[in-house]
Design an enzyme around this catalytic site. Sequence first.
Site, PDB file in Angstrom:
ATOM      1  N   THR A 122       0.818  -1.219   0.000  1.00  0.00           N
ATOM      2  CA  THR A 122       0.000   0.000   0.000  1.00  0.00           C
ATOM      3  C   THR A 122       0.852   1.268   0.000  1.00  0.00           C
ATOM      4  OG1 THR A 122      -1.504   1.277   1.426  1.00  0.00           O
ATOM      5  CG2 THR A 122      -0.155  -0.345   2.526  1.00  0.00           C
ATOM      6  N   ASP A 123       0.273   2.352  -0.507  1.00  0.00           N
ATOM      7  CA  ASP A 123       0.958   3.654  -0.454  1.00  0.00           C
ATOM      8  C   ASP A 123       1.188   4.117   0.988  1.00  0.00           C
ATOM      9  OD1 ASP A 123      -1.687   4.296   0.204  1.00  0.00           O
ATOM     10  OD2 ASP A 123      -1.935   5.810  -1.358  1.00  0.00           O
ATOM     11  N   GLU A 124       0.413   3.545   1.925  1.00  0.00           N
ATOM     12  CA  GLU A 124       0.509   4.002   3.323  1.00  0.00           C
ATOM     13  C   GLU A 124       1.868   3.710   3.955  1.00  0.00           C
ATOM     14  OE1 GLU A 124      -2.549   3.535   6.090  1.00  0.00           O
ATOM     15  OE2 GLU A 124      -4.158   3.627   4.625  1.00  0.00           O
ATOM     16  N   TYR A 149      -1.952  -0.377  11.151  1.00  0.00           N
ATOM     17  CA  TYR A 149      -2.127  -1.095   9.875  1.00  0.00           C
ATOM     18  C   TYR A 149      -0.917  -0.887   8.971  1.00  0.00           C
ATOM     19  CZ  TYR A 149      -3.414  -1.504   4.942  1.00  0.00           C
ATOM     20  OH  TYR A 149      -3.393  -1.789   3.591  1.00  0.00           O
ATOM     21  N   LYS A 153       2.030  -3.430   7.405  1.00  0.00           N
ATOM     22  CA  LYS A 153       2.263  -3.604   5.963  1.00  0.00           C
ATOM     23  C   LYS A 153       3.718  -3.277   5.622  1.00  0.00           C
ATOM     24  CE  LYS A 153      -0.372  -4.531   3.158  1.00  0.00           C
ATOM     25  NZ  LYS A 153      -0.780  -5.866   2.647  1.00  0.00           N
ATOM     26  N   ARG A 213      -6.748  11.734  -0.590  1.00  0.00           N
ATOM     27  CA  ARG A 213      -6.448  10.381  -1.037  1.00  0.00           C
ATOM     28  C   ARG A 213      -6.481  10.371  -2.565  1.00  0.00           C
ATOM     29  NH1 ARG A 213      -5.271  10.383   3.573  1.00  0.00           N
ATOM     30  NH2 ARG A 213      -5.843   8.924   5.227  1.00  0.00           N
TER      31      ARG A 213
HETATM   32  P1  NAD Z   1     -10.200  -6.894   2.243  1.00  0.00           P
HETATM   33  O1  NAD Z   1     -10.178  -6.542   3.682  1.00  0.00           O
HETATM   34  O2  NAD Z   1     -11.393  -6.545   1.410  1.00  0.00           O
HETATM   35  O3  NAD Z   1      -9.971  -8.481   2.063  1.00  0.00           O
HETATM   36  C1  NAD Z   1      -8.969  -9.169   2.750  1.00  0.00           C
HETATM   37  C2  NAD Z   1      -9.143 -10.648   2.449  1.00  0.00           C
HETATM   38  O4  NAD Z   1      -8.105 -11.352   3.145  1.00  0.00           O
HETATM   39  C3  NAD Z   1     -10.470 -11.221   2.931  1.00  0.00           C
HETATM   40  O5  NAD Z   1     -11.009 -12.103   1.970  1.00  0.00           O
HETATM   41  C4  NAD Z   1     -10.089 -11.977   4.213  1.00  0.00           C
HETATM   42  O6  NAD Z   1     -10.961 -13.065   4.491  1.00  0.00           O
HETATM   43  C5  NAD Z   1      -8.688 -12.436   3.861  1.00  0.00           C
HETATM   44  N1  NAD Z   1      -7.857 -12.696   5.064  1.00  0.00           N
HETATM   45  C6  NAD Z   1      -7.678 -11.883   6.133  1.00  0.00           C
HETATM   46  N2  NAD Z   1      -6.865 -12.457   7.027  1.00  0.00           N
HETATM   47  C7  NAD Z   1      -6.506 -13.658   6.504  1.00  0.00           C
HETATM   48  C8  NAD Z   1      -5.659 -14.706   6.969  1.00  0.00           C
HETATM   49  N3  NAD Z   1      -5.041 -14.652   8.144  1.00  0.00           N
HETATM   50  N4  NAD Z   1      -5.509 -15.785   6.171  1.00  0.00           N
HETATM   51  C9  NAD Z   1      -6.151 -15.879   4.967  1.00  0.00           C
HETATM   52  N5  NAD Z   1      -6.971 -14.930   4.504  1.00  0.00           N
HETATM   53  C10 NAD Z   1      -7.143 -13.825   5.262  1.00  0.00           C
HETATM   54  O7  NAD Z   1      -8.883  -6.277   1.627  1.00  0.00           O
HETATM   55  P2  NAD Z   1      -8.628  -5.439   0.272  1.00  0.00           P
HETATM   56  O8  NAD Z   1      -9.079  -4.054   0.465  1.00  0.00           O
HETATM   57  O9  NAD Z   1      -9.108  -6.251  -0.865  1.00  0.00           O
HETATM   58  O10 NAD Z   1      -7.031  -5.421   0.282  1.00  0.00           O
HETATM   59  C11 NAD Z   1      -6.298  -6.494  -0.292  1.00  0.00           C
HETATM   60  C12 NAD Z   1      -4.809  -6.170  -0.171  1.00  0.00           C
HETATM   61  O11 NAD Z   1      -4.537  -4.931  -0.825  1.00  0.00           O
HETATM   62  C13 NAD Z   1      -4.328  -5.995   1.275  1.00  0.00           C
HETATM   63  O12 NAD Z   1      -3.056  -6.554   1.376  1.00  0.00           O
HETATM   64  C14 NAD Z   1      -4.264  -4.477   1.453  1.00  0.00           C
HETATM   65  O13 NAD Z   1      -3.287  -4.146   2.417  1.00  0.00           O
HETATM   66  C15 NAD Z   1      -3.878  -4.034   0.064  1.00  0.00           C
HETATM   67  N6  NAD Z   1      -4.307  -2.672  -0.325  1.00  0.00           N
HETATM   68  C16 NAD Z   1      -5.632  -2.317  -0.256  1.00  0.00           C
HETATM   69  C17 NAD Z   1      -6.020  -1.057  -0.717  1.00  0.00           C
HETATM   70  C18 NAD Z   1      -7.462  -0.617  -0.697  1.00  0.00           C
HETATM   71  O14 NAD Z   1      -7.732   0.559  -0.979  1.00  0.00           O
HETATM   72  N7  NAD Z   1      -8.415  -1.492  -0.411  1.00  0.00           N
HETATM   73  C19 NAD Z   1      -5.060  -0.164  -1.215  1.00  0.00           C
HETATM   74  C20 NAD Z   1      -3.720  -0.557  -1.225  1.00  0.00           C
HETATM   75  C21 NAD Z   1      -3.366  -1.819  -0.798  1.00  0.00           C
HETATM   76  O1  DAU Z   2      -4.164   4.185   0.787  1.00  0.00           O
HETATM   77  C1  DAU Z   2      -4.363   2.803   0.680  1.00  0.00           C
HETATM   78  C2  DAU Z   2      -5.199   2.338   1.843  1.00  0.00           C
HETATM   79  O2  DAU Z   2      -6.522   2.819   1.591  1.00  0.00           O
HETATM   80  C3  DAU Z   2      -5.231   0.819   1.997  1.00  0.00           C
HETATM   81  O3  DAU Z   2      -3.929   0.367   2.273  1.00  0.00           O
HETATM   82  C4  DAU Z   2      -6.195   0.425   3.129  1.00  0.00           C
HETATM   83  O4  DAU Z   2      -6.276  -0.984   3.224  1.00  0.00           O
HETATM   84  C5  DAU Z   2      -7.561   0.993   2.802  1.00  0.00           C
HETATM   85  O5  DAU Z   2      -8.471   0.711   3.844  1.00  0.00           O
HETATM   86  C6  DAU Z   2      -7.478   2.499   2.575  1.00  0.00           C
HETATM   87  O6  DAU Z   2      -7.173   3.197   3.807  1.00  0.00           O
HETATM   88  P1  DAU Z   2      -7.862   4.611   4.146  1.00  0.00           P
HETATM   89  O7  DAU Z   2      -7.811   4.800   5.591  1.00  0.00           O
HETATM   90  O8  DAU Z   2      -7.316   5.680   3.272  1.00  0.00           O
HETATM   91  O9  DAU Z   2      -9.353   4.295   3.618  1.00  0.00           O
HETATM   92  P2  DAU Z   2     -10.807   4.543   4.259  1.00  0.00           P
HETATM   93  O10 DAU Z   2     -11.801   4.142   3.220  1.00  0.00           O
HETATM   94  O11 DAU Z   2     -10.942   3.935   5.603  1.00  0.00           O
HETATM   95  O12 DAU Z   2     -10.829   6.120   4.435  1.00  0.00           O
HETATM   96  C7  DAU Z   2     -10.600   7.001   3.349  1.00  0.00           C
HETATM   97  C8  DAU Z   2     -10.535   8.417   3.888  1.00  0.00           C
HETATM   98  O13 DAU Z   2     -11.842   8.775   4.353  1.00  0.00           O
HETATM   99  C9  DAU Z   2      -9.607   8.563   5.079  1.00  0.00           C
HETATM  100  O14 DAU Z   2      -8.955   9.822   5.024  1.00  0.00           O
HETATM  101  C10 DAU Z   2     -10.530   8.514   6.283  1.00  0.00           C
HETATM  102  C11 DAU Z   2     -11.819   9.126   5.749  1.00  0.00           C
HETATM  103  N1  DAU Z   2     -13.065   8.608   6.360  1.00  0.00           N
HETATM  104  C12 DAU Z   2     -13.237   7.259   6.394  1.00  0.00           C
HETATM  105  C13 DAU Z   2     -14.352   6.712   6.970  1.00  0.00           C
HETATM  106  C14 DAU Z   2     -14.547   5.214   7.018  1.00  0.00           C
HETATM  107  C15 DAU Z   2     -14.017   9.478   6.875  1.00  0.00           C
HETATM  108  O15 DAU Z   2     -13.857  10.702   6.812  1.00  0.00           O
HETATM  109  N2  DAU Z   2     -15.134   8.930   7.444  1.00  0.00           N
HETATM  110  C16 DAU Z   2     -15.344   7.598   7.522  1.00  0.00           C
HETATM  111  O16 DAU Z   2     -16.405   7.177   8.065  1.00  0.00           O
END
Ligand code: NAD
Ligand code: DAU
Length: 332
Positions: A122-124, A149, A153, A213
């Site tokens: 992730t970019d985080e 988190y 990562k 974001r």
């Molecule tokens: P998500 O939370 O929607 O899904 C996570 C999946 O992993 C689920 O199916 C869950 O059941 C499975 N899982 C969790 N713990 C597990 C374990 N111990 N063993 C096996 N399976 C397990 O996640 P997402 O948003 O699809 O993110 C997927 C990947 O991408 C993650 O590694 C996350 O850090 C990364 N990522 C997400 C975002 C985003 O915006 N969603 C952005 C950048 C990177």
């Molecule tokens: O940047 C990549 C990351 O993006 C991934 O690595 C994470 O897995 C993914 O969850 C996401 O993290 P964020 O914290 O950026 O996403 P989230 O959707 O939780 O929140 C997006 C922005 O919105 C953040 O600045 C927090 C804000 N927010 C979020 C929620 C849930 C609110 O203002 N109100 C809310 O209720």
Amino acid sequence: MNILVTGACGFIGSNFIRYEKENYNDHFIILDKLTYAGSIENIKDIIDSITFIKGDICDEVLVEDIFKQYDLDIVINFAAETHVDRSIIDPDVFIRTNVYGTGCLLKNCVKYKVKRYHQISTDEVYGDTALDSGYRFKESDPLCPNNPYSATKAGADMLVMSYHNTYGLDTVITRSSNNYGPAQHIEKFIPQMIDRINNDKDILIYGEGNNKRDWLYVIDNCNIIDQIMRKAPCGIYNIAAGQEYTNLDLAYKVLDLMGKDHSYIRHIADRKGHDLRYALDITKINDLGLFPTGDITEGLRKTIAWYKENRSRLEDEKTDDYNEYLRKNYGE
Ligand code: NAD
Ligand code: DAU
């Protein structure tokens, strides 16, 4: 090829596996624990044509059995605990899955001579920048995560890099910005807004809503992940679409697209340690001919339409666990 995809019942993983099935004839083995964030519903259309194993990437015995049984060419790891707010409430499971689980996969990749390991990051991991900064993080920048988190990562990324350096394992890491699109869990910002608007409730904005974001449509991310997994040299790759919005402006956009006025905004207490701005330099993937171009208005239209057609999905996610989380995080 035999490709192990972990976490493929979650948001990005399920979009990725569908993309792969549409484009390739490889044998895909899915390992997913089906936590609150994973659902078999997300892959029900392709389940008969893949091998699905319910299990934990931290389960040493199960993971080794899978590596023993299938002659794996590639392991791609989407499995993780992913929600920043939950990591602030309870970091332990993040440390276990995101760090220990990654270690468990890496160890077996070396032992069973897997050709490539791909870590979804992730970019985080770079930390944030000031809101008015124009800086974009490069792959060579130091890691400086700010919340539990992103710290886990970053820990996982470091383990991956160490396995490349120490054991010569072929590894790629992709670090993407915020994804949005079909099948994202209701706890995340965009699906939560869609659900609340559907139910005529206010949108909850942390603090002033000025945090920025960069939003990437999930299918665009999957397309690029695929190209990197199959073709790119070993290394680290940023992925973003350059669609940078403040949370408030994004909320306005969603309200406009759903035909609601801006009075639906409610500011609430800020997230603890809330990262201000994430932004990525994507020159490295551009040099490989990869250009994520997704326009956010079009992407949001498709996302809103998907949630309209699949409204029951958001309802299914309102479990006791989710209600408990709402109480802890929002006091609702
Ligand atoms: P998500 O939370 O929607 O899904 C996570 C999946 O992993 C689920 O199916 C869950 O059941 C499975 N899982 C969790 N713990 C597990 C374990 N111990 N063993 C096996 N399976 C397990 O996640 P997402 O948003 O699809 O993110 C997927 C990947 O991408 C993650 O590694 C996350 O850090 C990364 N990522 C997400 C975002 C985003 O915006 N969603 C952005 C950048 C990177
Ligand atoms: O940047 C990549 C990351 O993006 C991934 O690595 C994470 O897995 C993914 O969850 C996401 O993290 P964020 O914290 O950026 O996403 P989230 O959707 O939780 O929140 C997006 C922005 O919105 C953040 O600045 C927090 C804000 N927010 C979020 C929620 C849930 C609110 O203002 N109100 C809310 O209720």
